[in-house]
Design an enzyme around this catalytic site. Structure first.
Site, mmCIF file in Angstrom:
data_model
loop_
_atom_site.group_PDB
_atom_site.id
_atom_site.type_symbol
_atom_site.label_atom_id
_atom_site.label_comp_id
_atom_site.label_asym_id
_atom_site.label_seq_id
_atom_site.Cartn_x
_atom_site.Cartn_y
_atom_site.Cartn_z
ATOM 1 N N ASP A 175 62.256 2.505 5.302
ATOM 2 C CA ASP A 175 62.604 2.088 6.365
ATOM 3 C C ASP A 175 61.816 2.881 7.215
ATOM 4 O OD1 ASP A 175 64.449 2.214 8.860
ATOM 5 O OD2 ASP A 175 65.021 4.206 8.289
ATOM 6 N N ASP A 208 62.352 4.303 11.231
ATOM 7 C CA ASP A 208 62.982 5.226 12.527
ATOM 8 C C ASP A 208 63.872 6.077 11.366
ATOM 9 O OD1 ASP A 208 61.752 4.209 14.632
ATOM 10 O OD2 ASP A 208 63.063 2.351 14.331
HETATM 11 C C1 XBP Z 1 66.462 2.020 13.837
HETATM 12 C C2 XBP Z 1 66.727 1.252 15.001
HETATM 13 C C3 XBP Z 1 65.846 0.861 15.945
HETATM 14 C C4 XBP Z 1 65.288 1.845 17.262
HETATM 15 C C5 XBP Z 1 64.748 0.834 18.067
HETATM 16 O O1 XBP Z 1 65.628 1.012 13.104
HETATM 17 O O2 XBP Z 1 67.808 1.216 15.266
HETATM 18 O O3 XBP Z 1 66.661 -0.385 16.657
HETATM 19 O O4 XBP Z 1 66.329 2.691 17.442
HETATM 20 O O5 XBP Z 1 64.009 -0.276 18.012
HETATM 21 P P1 XBP Z 1 65.039 1.243 11.456
HETATM 22 P P2 XBP Z 1 63.872 -1.122 18.843
HETATM 23 O O6 XBP Z 1 65.570 2.881 11.161
HETATM 24 O O7 XBP Z 1 65.796 0.426 10.741
HETATM 25 O O8 XBP Z 1 63.614 1.506 11.390
HETATM 26 O O9 XBP Z 1 63.937 -0.814 20.380
HETATM 27 O O10 XBP Z 1 62.164 -1.699 18.617
HETATM 28 O O11 XBP Z 1 64.718 -2.424 18.489
HETATM 29 MG MG MG Z 2 66.446 4.489 9.967
#
Ligand code: XBP
Ligand code: MG
Length: 253
Positions: free
Chosen positions: A9, A11
């Protein structure tokens, strides 16, 4: 069953992007568009229950600003999100966001060990490319056999779509892989795709439920900065190495 691949993953897992980059970019976009919205870190913590920036904006409007008058919420969310992405990428390109403890070391170690690498995220592809190329160099984008990002599937996490997509592209049996996640929505997605998951929590996710995790750690650790096991078996290992992952995988898969 041999361990063949690691699927990450982005973020919250590769880097603490939510508070220090996504939230900053959302607020800056609101300001530039003349909106009187400001998301505090506490508010953002709650909003993170909804994955994907555009869905998060629409959820905010519906839940916290039902009074806000707008003829086309979809178009507004799209416009804010496009600007937010631009600001986010710019912020990442300044080099302001480091990868989390142990991430660079583990990626290098995994490559040396011949493990296949992939990304499974619900964030925008441009966000992923900028984070990886800034932190690891532009060539590092090629370290990942597949970079599965939000827009290639119909449903974002907690739906398993992005994991199914990545596994399909790699022609990989989930029993031969480990997923790395930081959140409840993330582990639900990975588990539904039959993947075993290793969790590294952060300030937004430390209270989440991780019933199906092989282990929950505070971070991946380094030889000189040991992890704390928050859930799961205490072993002789004190940082996540390929040996640790092979042992964890053998016990759980
Ligand atoms: C985490 C999320 C993302 C970001 C925002 O994604 O929820 O939506 O907060 O990204 P992950 P966008 O942990 O799966 O990487 O604004 O580009 O949608
Ligand atoms: Mg995440």
């Amino acid at each position: 069953m041999a361990l063949e691949a690691l699927i990450f993953d982005v973020d919250g897992t590769l880097a603490n992007t939510e508070r220090d980059a996504h939230l900053v970019a959302f607020n800056e976009a609101f300001k530039e568009l003349g909106l009187d919205w400001f998301w505090t870190s506490e508010m953002y913590h709650k909003l993170l229950d909804v994955t994907g920036g555009q869905l998060r904006i629409k959820h905010y409007l519906k839940t916290y600003r039902p009074d806000f008058e707008c003829d086309d919420v979809d178009a507004l969310a799209k416009k804010i999100h496009a600007l937010k992405t631009k600001i986010y990428v710019h912020l990442i390109n300044t080099g302001a966001i480091p990868l989390r403890t142990g991430v660079t070391r583990l990626l290098n170690e995994a490559r040396l060990a011949g493990l296949r690498l992939a990304i499974a995220t619900t964030t925008t592809p441009a966000n992923v490319s900028s984070l990886i190329s800034n932190a690891l160099g532009v060539d590092a984008l090629d370290w990942f056999e597949v970079i599965g990002a939000g827009d290639v599937v119909a449903n974002l996490k907690p739906a398993a779509d992005i994991y199914h997509y990545v596994l399909g592209q790699m022609n990989l049996n989930p029993n031969h892989a480990i997923a790395f996640e930081d959140s409840y929505n993330g582990i639900i997605a990975a588990t539904d795709a039959k993947l075993k998951t290793l969790i590294t929590v952060n300030e937004y996710t430390k209270t989440h439920q991780f019933d199906d995790a092989m282990a929950v750690l505070d971070h991946l650790g380094e030889p000189n900065k040991h992890f704390t096991v928050l859930k799961g078996e205490q072993t002789k290992h004190n940082y996540v190495s390929v040996d640790y992952l092979r042992e964890l995988h053998a016990k759980n898969c």
